[in-house]
Scaffold this motif. Structure first.
Motif, PDB file in Angstrom:
ATOM      1  N   SER A 329     -32.068  12.906  21.028  1.00 52.49           N
ATOM      2  CA  SER A 329     -32.014  14.012  22.072  1.00 52.49           C
ATOM      3  C   SER A 329     -30.694  14.844  21.937  1.00 52.49           C
ATOM      4  CB  SER A 329     -32.131  13.496  23.311  1.00 52.49           C
ATOM      5  OG  SER A 329     -33.508  12.917  23.454  1.00 52.49           O
ATOM      6  N   VAL A 330     -30.183  14.994  20.724  1.00 53.40           N
ATOM      7  CA  VAL A 330     -28.935  15.509  20.544  1.00 53.40           C
ATOM      8  C   VAL A 330     -29.271  17.039  20.243  1.00 53.40           C
ATOM      9  CG1 VAL A 330     -27.006  15.992  19.159  1.00 53.40           C
ATOM     10  CG2 VAL A 330     -27.434  13.624  19.920  1.00 53.40           C
ATOM     11  N   LEU A 331     -30.288  17.058  19.271  1.00 52.04           N
ATOM     12  CA  LEU A 331     -30.623  18.616  18.651  1.00 52.04           C
ATOM     13  C   LEU A 331     -32.197  18.613  19.187  1.00 52.04           C
ATOM     14  CD1 LEU A 331     -29.336  18.700  15.179  1.00 52.04           C
ATOM     15  CD2 LEU A 331     -28.102  19.536  17.396  1.00 52.04           C
ATOM     16  N   ARG A 332     -32.522  19.866  19.139  1.00 54.16           N
ATOM     17  CA  ARG A 332     -34.109  19.982  19.513  1.00 54.16           C
ATOM     18  C   ARG A 332     -34.588  21.197  18.241  1.00 54.16           C
ATOM     19  NH1 ARG A 332     -34.555  22.560  25.410  1.00 54.16           N
ATOM     20  NH2 ARG A 332     -36.742  22.541  24.874  1.00 54.16           N
ATOM     21  N   ALA A 333     -35.884  20.810  17.894  1.00 48.96           N
ATOM     22  CA  ALA A 333     -36.325  21.768  16.892  1.00 48.96           C
ATOM     23  C   ALA A 333     -36.934  22.858  17.222  1.00 48.96           C
ATOM     24  CB  ALA A 333     -37.316  20.688  16.045  1.00 48.96           C
ATOM     25  N   GLY A 334     -36.847  24.095  17.029  1.00 53.22           N
ATOM     26  CA  GLY A 334     -37.633  25.268  17.515  1.00 53.22           C
ATOM     27  C   GLY A 334     -38.798  25.752  16.660  1.00 53.22           C
ATOM     28  N   ASP A 335     -39.694  26.589  17.254  1.00 51.02           N
ATOM     29  CA  ASP A 335     -40.755  27.127  16.626  1.00 51.02           C
ATOM     30  C   ASP A 335     -40.627  27.691  15.571  1.00 51.02           C
ATOM     31  OD1 ASP A 335     -42.365  25.463  18.590  1.00 51.02           O
ATOM     32  OD2 ASP A 335     -42.485  27.293  20.010  1.00 51.02           O
ATOM     33  N   ASP A 336     -39.326  28.308  15.378  1.00 54.01           N
ATOM     34  CA  ASP A 336     -39.014  29.230  14.488  1.00 54.01           C
ATOM     35  C   ASP A 336     -38.227  28.653  13.335  1.00 54.01           C
ATOM     36  OD1 ASP A 336     -37.007  28.969  16.203  1.00 54.01           O
ATOM     37  OD2 ASP A 336     -36.554  31.046  16.167  1.00 54.01           O
ATOM     38  N   ASP A 337     -38.445  27.324  13.230  1.00 55.48           N
ATOM     39  CA  ASP A 337     -37.487  26.676  11.969  1.00 55.48           C
ATOM     40  C   ASP A 337     -36.298  26.734  12.219  1.00 55.48           C
ATOM     41  OD1 ASP A 337     -37.616  25.080   9.702  1.00 55.48           O
ATOM     42  OD2 ASP A 337     -37.308  26.810   8.360  1.00 55.48           O
ATOM     43  N   THR A 338     -35.696  26.610  13.498  1.00 60.21           N
ATOM     44  CA  THR A 338     -34.635  26.509  13.733  1.00 60.21           C
ATOM     45  C   THR A 338     -34.064  25.325  14.599  1.00 60.21           C
ATOM     46  OG1 THR A 338     -34.609  27.783  16.021  1.00 60.21           O
ATOM     47  CG2 THR A 338     -34.044  29.131  14.104  1.00 60.21           C
ATOM     48  N   TYR A 339     -32.856  25.007  14.759  1.00 55.64           N
ATOM     49  CA  TYR A 339     -32.366  23.756  15.426  1.00 55.64           C
ATOM     50  C   TYR A 339     -31.242  24.285  16.402  1.00 55.64           C
ATOM     51  CZ  TYR A 339     -35.069  20.796  12.352  1.00 55.64           C
ATOM     52  OH  TYR A 339     -36.027  20.381  11.607  1.00 55.64           O
ATOM     53  N   ARG A 340     -31.473  23.733  17.573  1.00 57.50           N
ATOM     54  CA  ARG A 340     -30.190  24.188  18.624  1.00 57.50           C
ATOM     55  C   ARG A 340     -30.081  22.701  19.158  1.00 57.50           C
ATOM     56  NH1 ARG A 340     -32.823  27.334  23.595  1.00 57.50           N
ATOM     57  NH2 ARG A 340     -30.406  26.995  24.498  1.00 57.50           N
ATOM     58  N   PHE A 341     -28.610  22.475  20.064  1.00 56.59           N
ATOM     59  CA  PHE A 341     -28.488  21.389  20.916  1.00 56.59           C
ATOM     60  C   PHE A 341     -29.354  21.578  21.745  1.00 56.59           C
ATOM     61  CE2 PHE A 341     -24.978  21.648  17.909  1.00 56.59           C
ATOM     62  CZ  PHE A 341     -24.414  20.262  17.806  1.00 56.59           C
TER      63      PHE A 341
END
Length: 1001
Positions: A329-341
């Motif tokens: 639960s440090v990063l989250r995967a986005g639907d657009d092939d991106t990663y965010r905290f």
């Protein structure tokens, strides 16, 4: 040890979920809604929105999420809107393309997938294209929300760029009758007093379809429920108390504290919040930690391909590291092939934990990766992010051209606030780049009328940059910053021998000074004209002369100024500057109206207005419609002024011009006031204040509210608004259109409070300043108030000796004023009749002429006041029946308006003259204390007790001196007293004058 830290149970927030559901219900009913979800970092805004989105999707709504990114502070405009449109494009495909049919090239600035952008517009029309971009975005959303409910989420609004806020504000105001719900989140603890989001939220709070939700921290019971969900069992009491005390109810901290347990109890943690936030990161494998540190420097959202290029890992290694970070639960995967905290606080803590050299090295690697492969990020973000990475890499020679390119893109997208930020960064970097490298930069101002110079001098290149900054500041509404930049440029130009460039900056400075209310700008314009002396005609000549003509139309109207405007028109035609020509024609039209050539002047201005609309010349529109509606109102054509205002308001909303909206709404308030529609005038003033950006625009709202307060007799409010106006105008010698109404209101307040000498001094100061009178619409009402003050001076011992000189001063000033239009003629007659009244020689015929002059002008306030005076004169001449009819009409008009001073004066006159008012007779004094005195004798007794002579009693009660003497004799007999003094003493002692005293005022 439990590693699951996100509770499967959503805790609390029942009232907030209910509010979101109600907003969705309204949106389903085709009433667009906006919900602003605020709360401190980590309080649970994202979780609330995620739960709601799941419900909305289950109910059939189409949802899309976009987030403001922290790089927006470096100039990345419209990022969340572009992200939302990408989601909609991915979900709807051809349906979205069909909805954008006909304007896809323009919307491609936000969504490149719609195809190549339309041809770039020339610099002079930047604002209009920006306004059209806003309009088309709103139109697209309306079309998409016709078939289904759209739920759009914009996260982290506290990081939003100004252009995003302005676009969202436009959408919230204009989108109607569609199934659209927009939910935004923002950190309320980040919104300090000067944060740019604060005024934006305040403006949205006034909209009917906007509601705000503020999430509080969790209660102890809610923390217990959250821990139960995380741990799979209820927590021990001491564990609950420890977690609740340390987290203080912050949902994110509860999760972090619950993740570190020892024997079922919370473990010891550092008091440092940063250390707490880093605990989960430090528990990751080394490779995952490395990826997290790389991601932290990339921004709040990073693409997979970019991460791989910077991290230097194989695809398999990177995927494994990302999987570990996501599972923790440090990063989250986005639907657009991106990663965010998962939480921005964690990214901040990781970024802060980097060493300075490590941070700049990572930024350099990001920049190098983007240079090698621009396709790693969306095309509309490439330039801005590259500029940000090179800047943070501390590589000036690389950063400067990248920042300039990003500024050019921001301008192309009409994001002027972000363009200004980037240009300021370029100015910061300028001296860190060698002269040889600077000569290769794409610096060359594209500013309208700015003189182009082929000289390779390095300083001139920097001046080009300052010219762009000056224009960007003005378009962004940052007049103070623009003024500072222009002054800096002029300091550099001292003794350089580049007069055309210096003249251009002086002309810009003149405009900025006027907009800030810090001067009239003539000194700056005069300097610009001096610098141009002896040079061949050029666009700069046309610009400066047109600015001078505009200045004259405000500050020095007259035949000489008319010649200036005519020369400006001729020169603009010669050099082929279309926008400058149209602005010159506006000034010409205004000056023609001032000198009495009204129809010709209106024809010039209507010609400009007709060209502005189809050609969308926003820079000219800011003057054309505003001036036209103001001049129509000044000529007494208020209904026509309102029609122009209606068109102008629509265009100003479309173009997103806040300060111009304020001017239009303020002029609309003037017309509504004249027409007697005072409630609507109040609403227009409120709209003007909501839109006002500059001190001048805000000051004009205060001035208009002071006028309304004076008319209603709300003297404390009038004084407060006058003081507010004075605080917003920071210089002496303002234009007549500002200074004369300000003096009028102050004079009216002083006169109403019996401060006649103060009222005279206010008017005398206007005369001493020797201010050009300007158009009659601003100055005649001032003279009327001055004349009314002299009428009130009659019978005031301190004021009577100076009255002849004061009246002579008013008459002399009136002789200088124009009388070209019916309303000005009416005011001229009104002023003279009021002065004759002060002198004791006004006749009913005088006032009949004033009434006739205002007949048909649709100005009920003026009509009520002049009919009151006519009734008074008729009564003095013995025509009681006609006086009663006119007084009744004056009373009716003033009551409908809410003009309390006129209403009260009419009632006093009715009482003094024993006239029927509104079908009712004045009450007569009754009771045993009257001692047989008639109502008329009580009136006489009140005046006798006030020290009036028989002659003065006769004048007050409209009777002959002989009749007054008879009444006094009867009173002495009935009261059985020997003289007037005894009668007055007895009247006060027995309180016989309580009714009669009301007629003595």
């Amino acid at each position: 040890m439990h590693t699951r830290t996100i509770s499967p149970v959503f805790v609390g927030r029942a009232a907030h979920r209910s509010a979101l559901r109600e907003a969705l219900r309204q949106a389903d009913a085709s009433v667009p809604q906006t919900v602003l979800v605020g709360g401190e970092a980590g309080v649970g805004k994202t979780r609330l929105v995620e739960e709601f989105l799941a419900e909305a999707a289950g109910a059939g709504a189409l949802t899309a999420v976009g987030a403001c990114v922290e790089v927006g502070a470096d100039g990345l405009p419209f990022a969340p809107v572009s992200a939302v449109l990408r989601v909609l494009h991915r979900e709807l495909g051809e349906e979205l393309a069909e909805a954008a049919a006909g304007f896809g090239g323009e919307l491609s600035r936000l969504l490149p997938e719609l195809g190549p952008p339309s041809a770039p517009e020339r610099a002079a029309r930047d604002q209009e294209v920006r306004g059209r971009l806003f309009e088309l975005t709103a139109r697209l959303l309306e079309r998409l929300a016709e078939r289904r409910t759209l739920v759009l989420v914009i996260e982290d609004l506290h990081w939003s760029d100004r252009s995003t806020r302005e676009l969202l504000g436009y959408v919230f105001r204009v989108v109607q009758s569609c199934r659209l719900l927009v939910v935004t989140t923002y950190r309320s603890d980040d919104i300090h007093r000067r944060h740019p989001l604060r005024p934006f939220l305040a403006e949205l709070d006034r909209l009917r379809t906007v509601r705000r939700i503020e999430l509080p921290r969790l209660t102890r019971d809610e923390v217990r429920a959250q821990l139960t969900g995380i741990l799979g069992q209820p927590p021990h009491q001491d564990q609950l108390e420890q977690v609740y005390a340390r987290s203080d109810g912050n949902a994110f901290f509860v999760e972090e504290l619950a993740s570190v347990t020892e024997n079922g109890r919370a473990g010891a943690l550092s008091d440092s919040v940063r250390d707490l936030l880093l605990l989960r990161v430090e528990a990751l494998p080394e490779t995952a930690q490395r990826v997290v540190r790389v991601a932290a420097e990339g921004g709040s959202r990073v693409e997979f391909g970019l991460l791989r290029a910077v991290a230097g890992l194989t695809e398999e290694e990177l995927i494994e590291a990302l999987r570990a970070a996501v599972e923790a639960s440090v990063l989250r995967a986005g639907d657009d092939d991106t990663y965010r905290f998962r939480h921005a606080l964690t990214r901040e803590a990781v970024d802060d934990d980097l060493l300075p050299g490590e941070r700049s090295r990572l930024s350099r690697r990001y920049a190098e990766a983007l240079e090698a492969d621009p396709a790693l990020v969306p095309s509309d973000q490439h330039v801005t992010r590259l500029a940000s990475y090179w800047y943070h890499a501390h590589e000036p020679s690389k950063a400067l051209p990248a920042v300039l390119a990003a500024a050019a893109q921001a301008r192309c997208r009409h994001a002027y606030a972000e363009q200004l930020q980037l240009l300021e960064r370029a100015a910061e970097l300028w001296d860190s780049v060698s002269g040889d490298e600077r000569r290769l930069l794409p610096v060359g101002s594209d500013v309208d009328s700015y003189p182009v110079c082929d000289c390779p001098d390095e300083t001139l290149g920097f001046l080009d940059l300052l010219a762009e900054m000056t224009l960007a500041a003005r378009l962004a509404g940052e007049q103070e910053r623009g003024k500072s930049v222009a002054k800096r440029a002029l300091r550099l130009l001292d003794d350089m021998g580049h007069p055309l460039r210096a003249a251009w900056f002086w002309a810009q400075l003149s405009r900025l000074v006027r907009q800030l209310g810090q001067g009239d700008g003539w000194r700056e314009l005069g300097r610009a004209q001096e610098l141009l002396d002896g040079f061949e005609p050029s666009p700069v000549h046309a610009l400066v002369l047109t600015e001078a003509a505009g200045w004259c139309s405000v500050f020095a109207s007259g035949p000489g100024s008319l010649a200036t405007a005519e020369r400006a028109v001729e020169l603009a035609r010669t050099v082929g500057e279309a926008d400058v020509l149209l602005n010159a024609l506006i000034s010409l039209g205004s000056l023609l109206i001032d000198v009495g050539e009204g129809e010709r002047g209106l024809a010039e201005m209507r010609y400009v207005a007709e060209r502005v609309v189809p050609e969308e010349r926003v820079g000219v529109f800011t003057r054309s419609h505003v001036n036209l509606q103001s001049l129509l109102e000044g000529m007494g054509r208020s209904e026509e002024s309102l029609r122009v205002a209606d068109e102008a308001q629509t265009l100003a909303h479309r173009y997103g011009l806040a300060d111009t909206r304020s001017w239009i709404a303020g002029n609309r308030a003037d017309a509504l006031f004249s027409l007697g529609r005072w409630a609507e005038s109040d609403e227009a003033c409120a709209e003007a204040l909501r839109s006002a950006q500059s001190p001048v625009a805000k000051g004009l709202v205060a001035q208009r509210r002071a006028r309304m307060a004076v008319a209603r007799g709300e003297w404390e409010e009038a004084e407060r608004q006058c003081a507010l106006h004075q605080s917003l105008q920071h210089y002496d010698g303002a234009a007549a259109q500002t200074a004369h109404p300000a003096a009028e209101h102050l004079l009216a307040i002083a006169s109403a409070q019996g401060r006649i000498l103060d009222a005279r001094e206010i008017f005398a100061e206007v005369v001493r300043v020797n201010q050009p009178p300007g158009t009659g619409s601003y100055t005649w009402p001032l003279l009327h108030e001055a004349a009314r003050a002299e009428s009130r001076a009659v019978g005031v011992p301190a004021a009577e000796p100076g009255q002849p000189a004061a009246i002579a001063m008013i008459r002399a000033y009136a002789e200088t004023l124009p009388r070209h239009y019916p309303v000005w003629i009416g005011y001229a007659l009104l002023v003279e009749a009021e002065l004759r009244r002060a002198e004791g020689r006004a006749t009913a015929e005088d006032w009949a002429g004033v009434v006739a002059a205002f007949d048909g002008l649709c100005r009920p306030y003026e009509e009520a006041r002049v009919r009151l005076r006519w009734a008074e004169a008729l009564l003095a001449e013995g025509e009681r029946q006609r006086a009663a009819a006119e007084l009744t009409e004056a009373h009716r008009l003033s009551e409908e308006l809410g003009a309390a001073p006129v209403t009260e004066e009419a009632e006093r006159l009715a009482a003094r003259g024993r006239l029927t008012l509104g079908g009712e007779q004045p009450e007569a004094a009754t009771g045993p204390e009257a001692l047989g005195l008639t109502p008329r004798e009580l009136d006489v007794l009140a005046l006798l007790a006030a020290g009036r002579s028989n002659r003065q009693i006769a004048e007050e009660l409209f009777i002959s001196p002989k009749t007054a003497s008879v009444h006094v004799s009867n009173i002495l007999a009935k009261l059985e007293v020997a003289n007037r003094g005894e009668a007055a003493a007895l009247a006060h002692r027995l309180r016989l004058v309580g009714v009669g005293q009301r007629v003595a005022g």
